[in-house]
Scaffold this active site. Structure first.
Site, PDB file in Angstrom:
ATOM      1  N   ASP A   1     -53.526 -34.875  24.324  1.00 19.99           N
ATOM      2  CA  ASP A   1     -54.645 -34.537  25.204  1.00 19.99           C
ATOM      3  C   ASP A   1     -55.742 -33.746  24.490  1.00 19.99           C
ATOM      4  O   ASP A   1     -55.447 -32.810  23.727  1.00 19.99           O
ATOM      5  CB  ASP A   1     -54.070 -33.677  26.346  1.00 19.99           C
ATOM      6  CG  ASP A   1     -55.091 -33.280  27.377  1.00 19.99           C
ATOM      7  OD1 ASP A   1     -55.521 -34.168  28.137  1.00 19.99           O
ATOM      8  OD2 ASP A   1     -55.461 -32.098  27.436  1.00 19.99           O
TER       9      ASP A   1
ATOM     10  N   GLU B   1     -56.296 -38.640  22.601  1.00 19.22           N
ATOM     11  CA  GLU B   1     -57.467 -38.662  23.478  1.00 19.22           C
ATOM     12  C   GLU B   1     -58.550 -37.873  22.753  1.00 19.22           C
ATOM     13  O   GLU B   1     -58.437 -36.660  22.593  1.00 19.22           O
ATOM     14  CB  GLU B   1     -57.193 -38.000  24.826  1.00 19.22           C
ATOM     15  CG  GLU B   1     -58.405 -38.128  25.739  1.00 19.22           C
ATOM     16  CD  GLU B   1     -58.604 -36.965  26.701  1.00 19.22           C
ATOM     17  OE1 GLU B   1     -59.217 -37.190  27.746  1.00 19.22           O
ATOM     18  OE2 GLU B   1     -58.186 -35.830  26.394  1.00 19.22           O
TER      19      GLU B   1
HETATM   20  C1  GLC Z   1     -58.036 -34.165  29.107  1.00 17.90           C
HETATM   21  C2  GLC Z   1     -57.498 -34.758  30.388  1.00 17.90           C
HETATM   22  C3  GLC Z   1     -58.227 -34.141  31.549  1.00 17.90           C
HETATM   23  C4  GLC Z   1     -57.967 -32.658  31.549  1.00 17.90           C
HETATM   24  C5  GLC Z   1     -58.363 -32.048  30.204  1.00 17.90           C
HETATM   25  C6  GLC Z   1     -57.816 -30.669  30.059  1.00 17.90           C
HETATM   26  O1  GLC Z   1     -59.335 -34.501  28.857  1.00 17.90           O
HETATM   27  O2  GLC Z   1     -57.630 -36.156  30.338  1.00 17.90           O
HETATM   28  O3  GLC Z   1     -57.840 -34.698  32.773  1.00 17.90           O
HETATM   29  O4  GLC Z   1     -58.704 -32.035  32.573  1.00 17.90           O
HETATM   30  O5  GLC Z   1     -57.847 -32.775  29.124  1.00 17.90           O
HETATM   31  O6  GLC Z   1     -56.443 -30.697  29.849  1.00 17.90           O
END
Ligand code: GLC
Length: 562
Positions: free
Chosen positions: A223, A284
């Site tokens: 993440d 991500e």
């Molecule tokens: C990522 C997740 C998102 C979350 C953020 C903080 O971008 O996809 O949903 O709010 O991280 O953890």
């Protein structure tokens, strides 16, 4: 086998993924993102859970999915829907128990599905034991988070260390009396940033990976990786010209994003994965192409390719889509990694809402038939739409922080509502009429059960095109992309077999000539079968065209030929 002419000026021919021996499972998988709160509720409490997921694995199998990724299922106060974790090694009771989790892993593996967990390394919840101890300066937790005593002004007042802004808006620093210091949170206040300058944190988070790998998970979606490390000089970031200091866009993120140390930490996680067999790590990352691609080099199996989310929209031209495809594929030649295509997730507006129906279908076809990994966010396979959510029902911190006036623009809740399985109570998601976010009222007609019955439905398109992923041309063929005029994007996949796709993004019929791409060309013996055409979702399987020099592509239509 048809031979291919390569016309260098108009074609780009990629040989990525071509006949690789020992291909790994993650290189060409169809990956499905499950948002556990909204997928399937097995116990009637109005929130989805692990037993719900287990009960629906058949849907994944029938949809030709090979792996699924679960958004966070760990104990959490749910300030950020589970992305605020209070115990990295447990299961939140809303979702079930550790036994339920182990049963899900077994059921997935029995069904030959890979299971991937969300690894959230940037922050924990402020309720995590580590933070509670850090607040009180209890060792070894004192420096587990990024603390700063603040800046002392000439008049003696202590103020925030610098101008850093949180992704959700407002200052990224919050003062705690107990500790007489500010802590950093790149997201919500309840999500304090972990301190990767501290070797104990680095070690502890590697142990988190090992804990779940020992539970036999097949990999991780990591993440918000671009935010992991910060420049420890804590200098002000340059201003962008945006005059609102509470806006994330107020500063240029040269000290809080894409830091070299982040990539080094990722390398360390890869070493942990390599202690096991055949595990995959996908990142991500919202960053520019160079900083994104760099994750391939530092040990990630792949960073998500968000080009279709960030760089195309309902007004994009065919050339914009071609640019997104070609730029990623050119980079694949350098890093020799699997390509991947992500068009939607729980943080972005639904595809159909963002692009309109016909374009959303075209983008779905792109994600499924371009080389490498196809990623589908649950609900996109049936073309779910954003749901209007009232201020009172709003849960997303990004919406809440924006306030009643601004929440509709900022909130991510509209793309997170329950999956629409059928037309029974709560769309078959739950037996409870009150669900954690309201079900979209359109579920009465827009639901999986109804779409299974109809040949021209979104799901029929998704399923039929997903089935093509078994063809050698789609699994491991080369890619050719070309513009056929201003509005038509053409691409083809070639192996022993061939798949050709024309997408007319314009609003009038176009006539195209595919003869440069297909050899030997002879009007009498060319048979191109239309496998699927999306004319307002009409399904034309079986039509045969003979003259490939003048194929008619209706407005806003995608046609797949084999
Ligand atoms: C990522 C997740 C998102 C979350 C953020 C903080 O971008 O996809 O949903 O709010 O991280 O953890």
């Amino acid at each position: 086998m048809r031979r291919i002419i390569t016309l260098c000026t108009i074609l780009l021919l990629f040989s990525i993924g071509h006949s690789k021996p020992n291909a790994k499972w993650w290189q060409s998988m169809s990956l499905y993102q499950i948002y556990p709160k909204s997928f399937k509720d097995s116990n009637g409490d109005g929130t989805g859970d692990l037993n719900g997921v287990k009960s629906q694995l058949n849907h994944l199998i029938r949809s030709h999915i090979k792996a699924f990724w679960l958004s966070p299922i760990y104990p959490s106060p749910m300030v950020d829907s589970g992305y605020d974790i209070s115990d990295f090694l447990g299961i939140d009771e809303t979702f079930g128990t550790m036994e339920d989790f182990e049963a899900l892993v077994k059921a997935a593996h029995d069904a030959s599905l890979k299971i991937i967990l969300d690894f959230v390394p940037n922050h924990s919840s402020d309720q995590h034991e580590w933070f509670q101890k850090s607040l009180k300066s209890i060792e070894p937790y004192t420096d587990y988070y990024v603390w700063h005593k603040g800046k002392v002004l000439p008049n003696g007042t202590v103020t925030k260390p610098n101008n850093w802004v949180s992704v959700f808006g407002k200052s990224a620093w919050t003062w705690r009396e107990e500790r007489q210091a500010y802590y950093l949170h790149q997201f919500a206040e309840a999500q304090p940033d972990l301190n990767y300058e501290n070797e104990n944190v680095v070690r502890a988070m590697k142990d988190v990976l090992r804990f779940w790998l020992d539970k036999k998970v097949d990999g991780f979606r990591v993440d918000a990786i671009q935010h992991l490390c910060e420049d420890v000089r804590f200098l002000d970031e340059p201003l962008t010209g945006n005059s609102n200091p509470d806006d994330y866009g107020y500063t240029d993120k040269i000290y809080t994003k894409d830091q070299l140390h982040t990539y080094e930490i990722v390398q360390g996680w890869r070493q942990v994965l390599d202690e096991y067999q055949d595990k995959a790590m996908m990142m991500e990352v919202y960053a520019n192409l160079t900083m994104t691609i760099k994750y391939y080099v530092y040990g990630a199996h792949f960073p998500f390719n968000f080009g279709l989310i960030s760089d195309t929209n309902r007004d994009s031209k065919a050339a914009d889509f071609k640019r997104v495809i070609d730029s990623w594929m050119l980079n694949m030649l350098v890093v020799d990694g699997p390509a991947n295509w992500v068009a939607g997730n729980h943080d972005r507006s639904r595809l159909v809402t963002r692009y309109g129906l016909e374009r959303a279908q075209a983008v779905t076809v792109l994600t499924l038939l371009l080389p490498g990994v196809a990623v589908t966010y649950n609900g996109e396979e049936i073309g779910m739409e954003d749901t209007w959510i009232s201020w009172e029902d709003t849960k997303d911190p990004q919406g809440c922080i924006a306030g009643k006036e601004g929440y509709e623009k900022a909130s991510r809740d509209p793309a997170r509502t329950p999956f629409q399985w059928d037309n029974t109570i709560s769309a078959g998601f739950s037996t409870n009429p009150n669900t954690w976010l309201p079900v979209n009222k359109n579920y009465v007609t827009l639901n999986l059960a109804a779409q299974k019955e109809v040949r021209n439905s979104y799901y029929s398109l998704y399923k039929a095109v997903s089935a093509l992923r078994a063809l050698p041309a789609v699994r491991e063929g080369t890619l050719t992309t070309s513009l056929l005029g201003d509005d038509v994007l053409f691409f083809a996949r070639f192996h022993e077999d061939s798949v050709y796709v024309t997408i007319n993004f314009g609003n009038k019929e176009e006539t195209v000539d595919l003869s440069p791409f297909i050899q030997p060309y002879n009007q009498s013996d060319i048979r191109l079968t239309v496998y699927y055409a999306t004319i307002n979702a009409h399904h034309l399987i079986g039509t045969v065209f003979k003259d490939i020099r003048a194929l008619k592509i209706p407005a806003s239509t995608t046609v797949i030929y084999i």
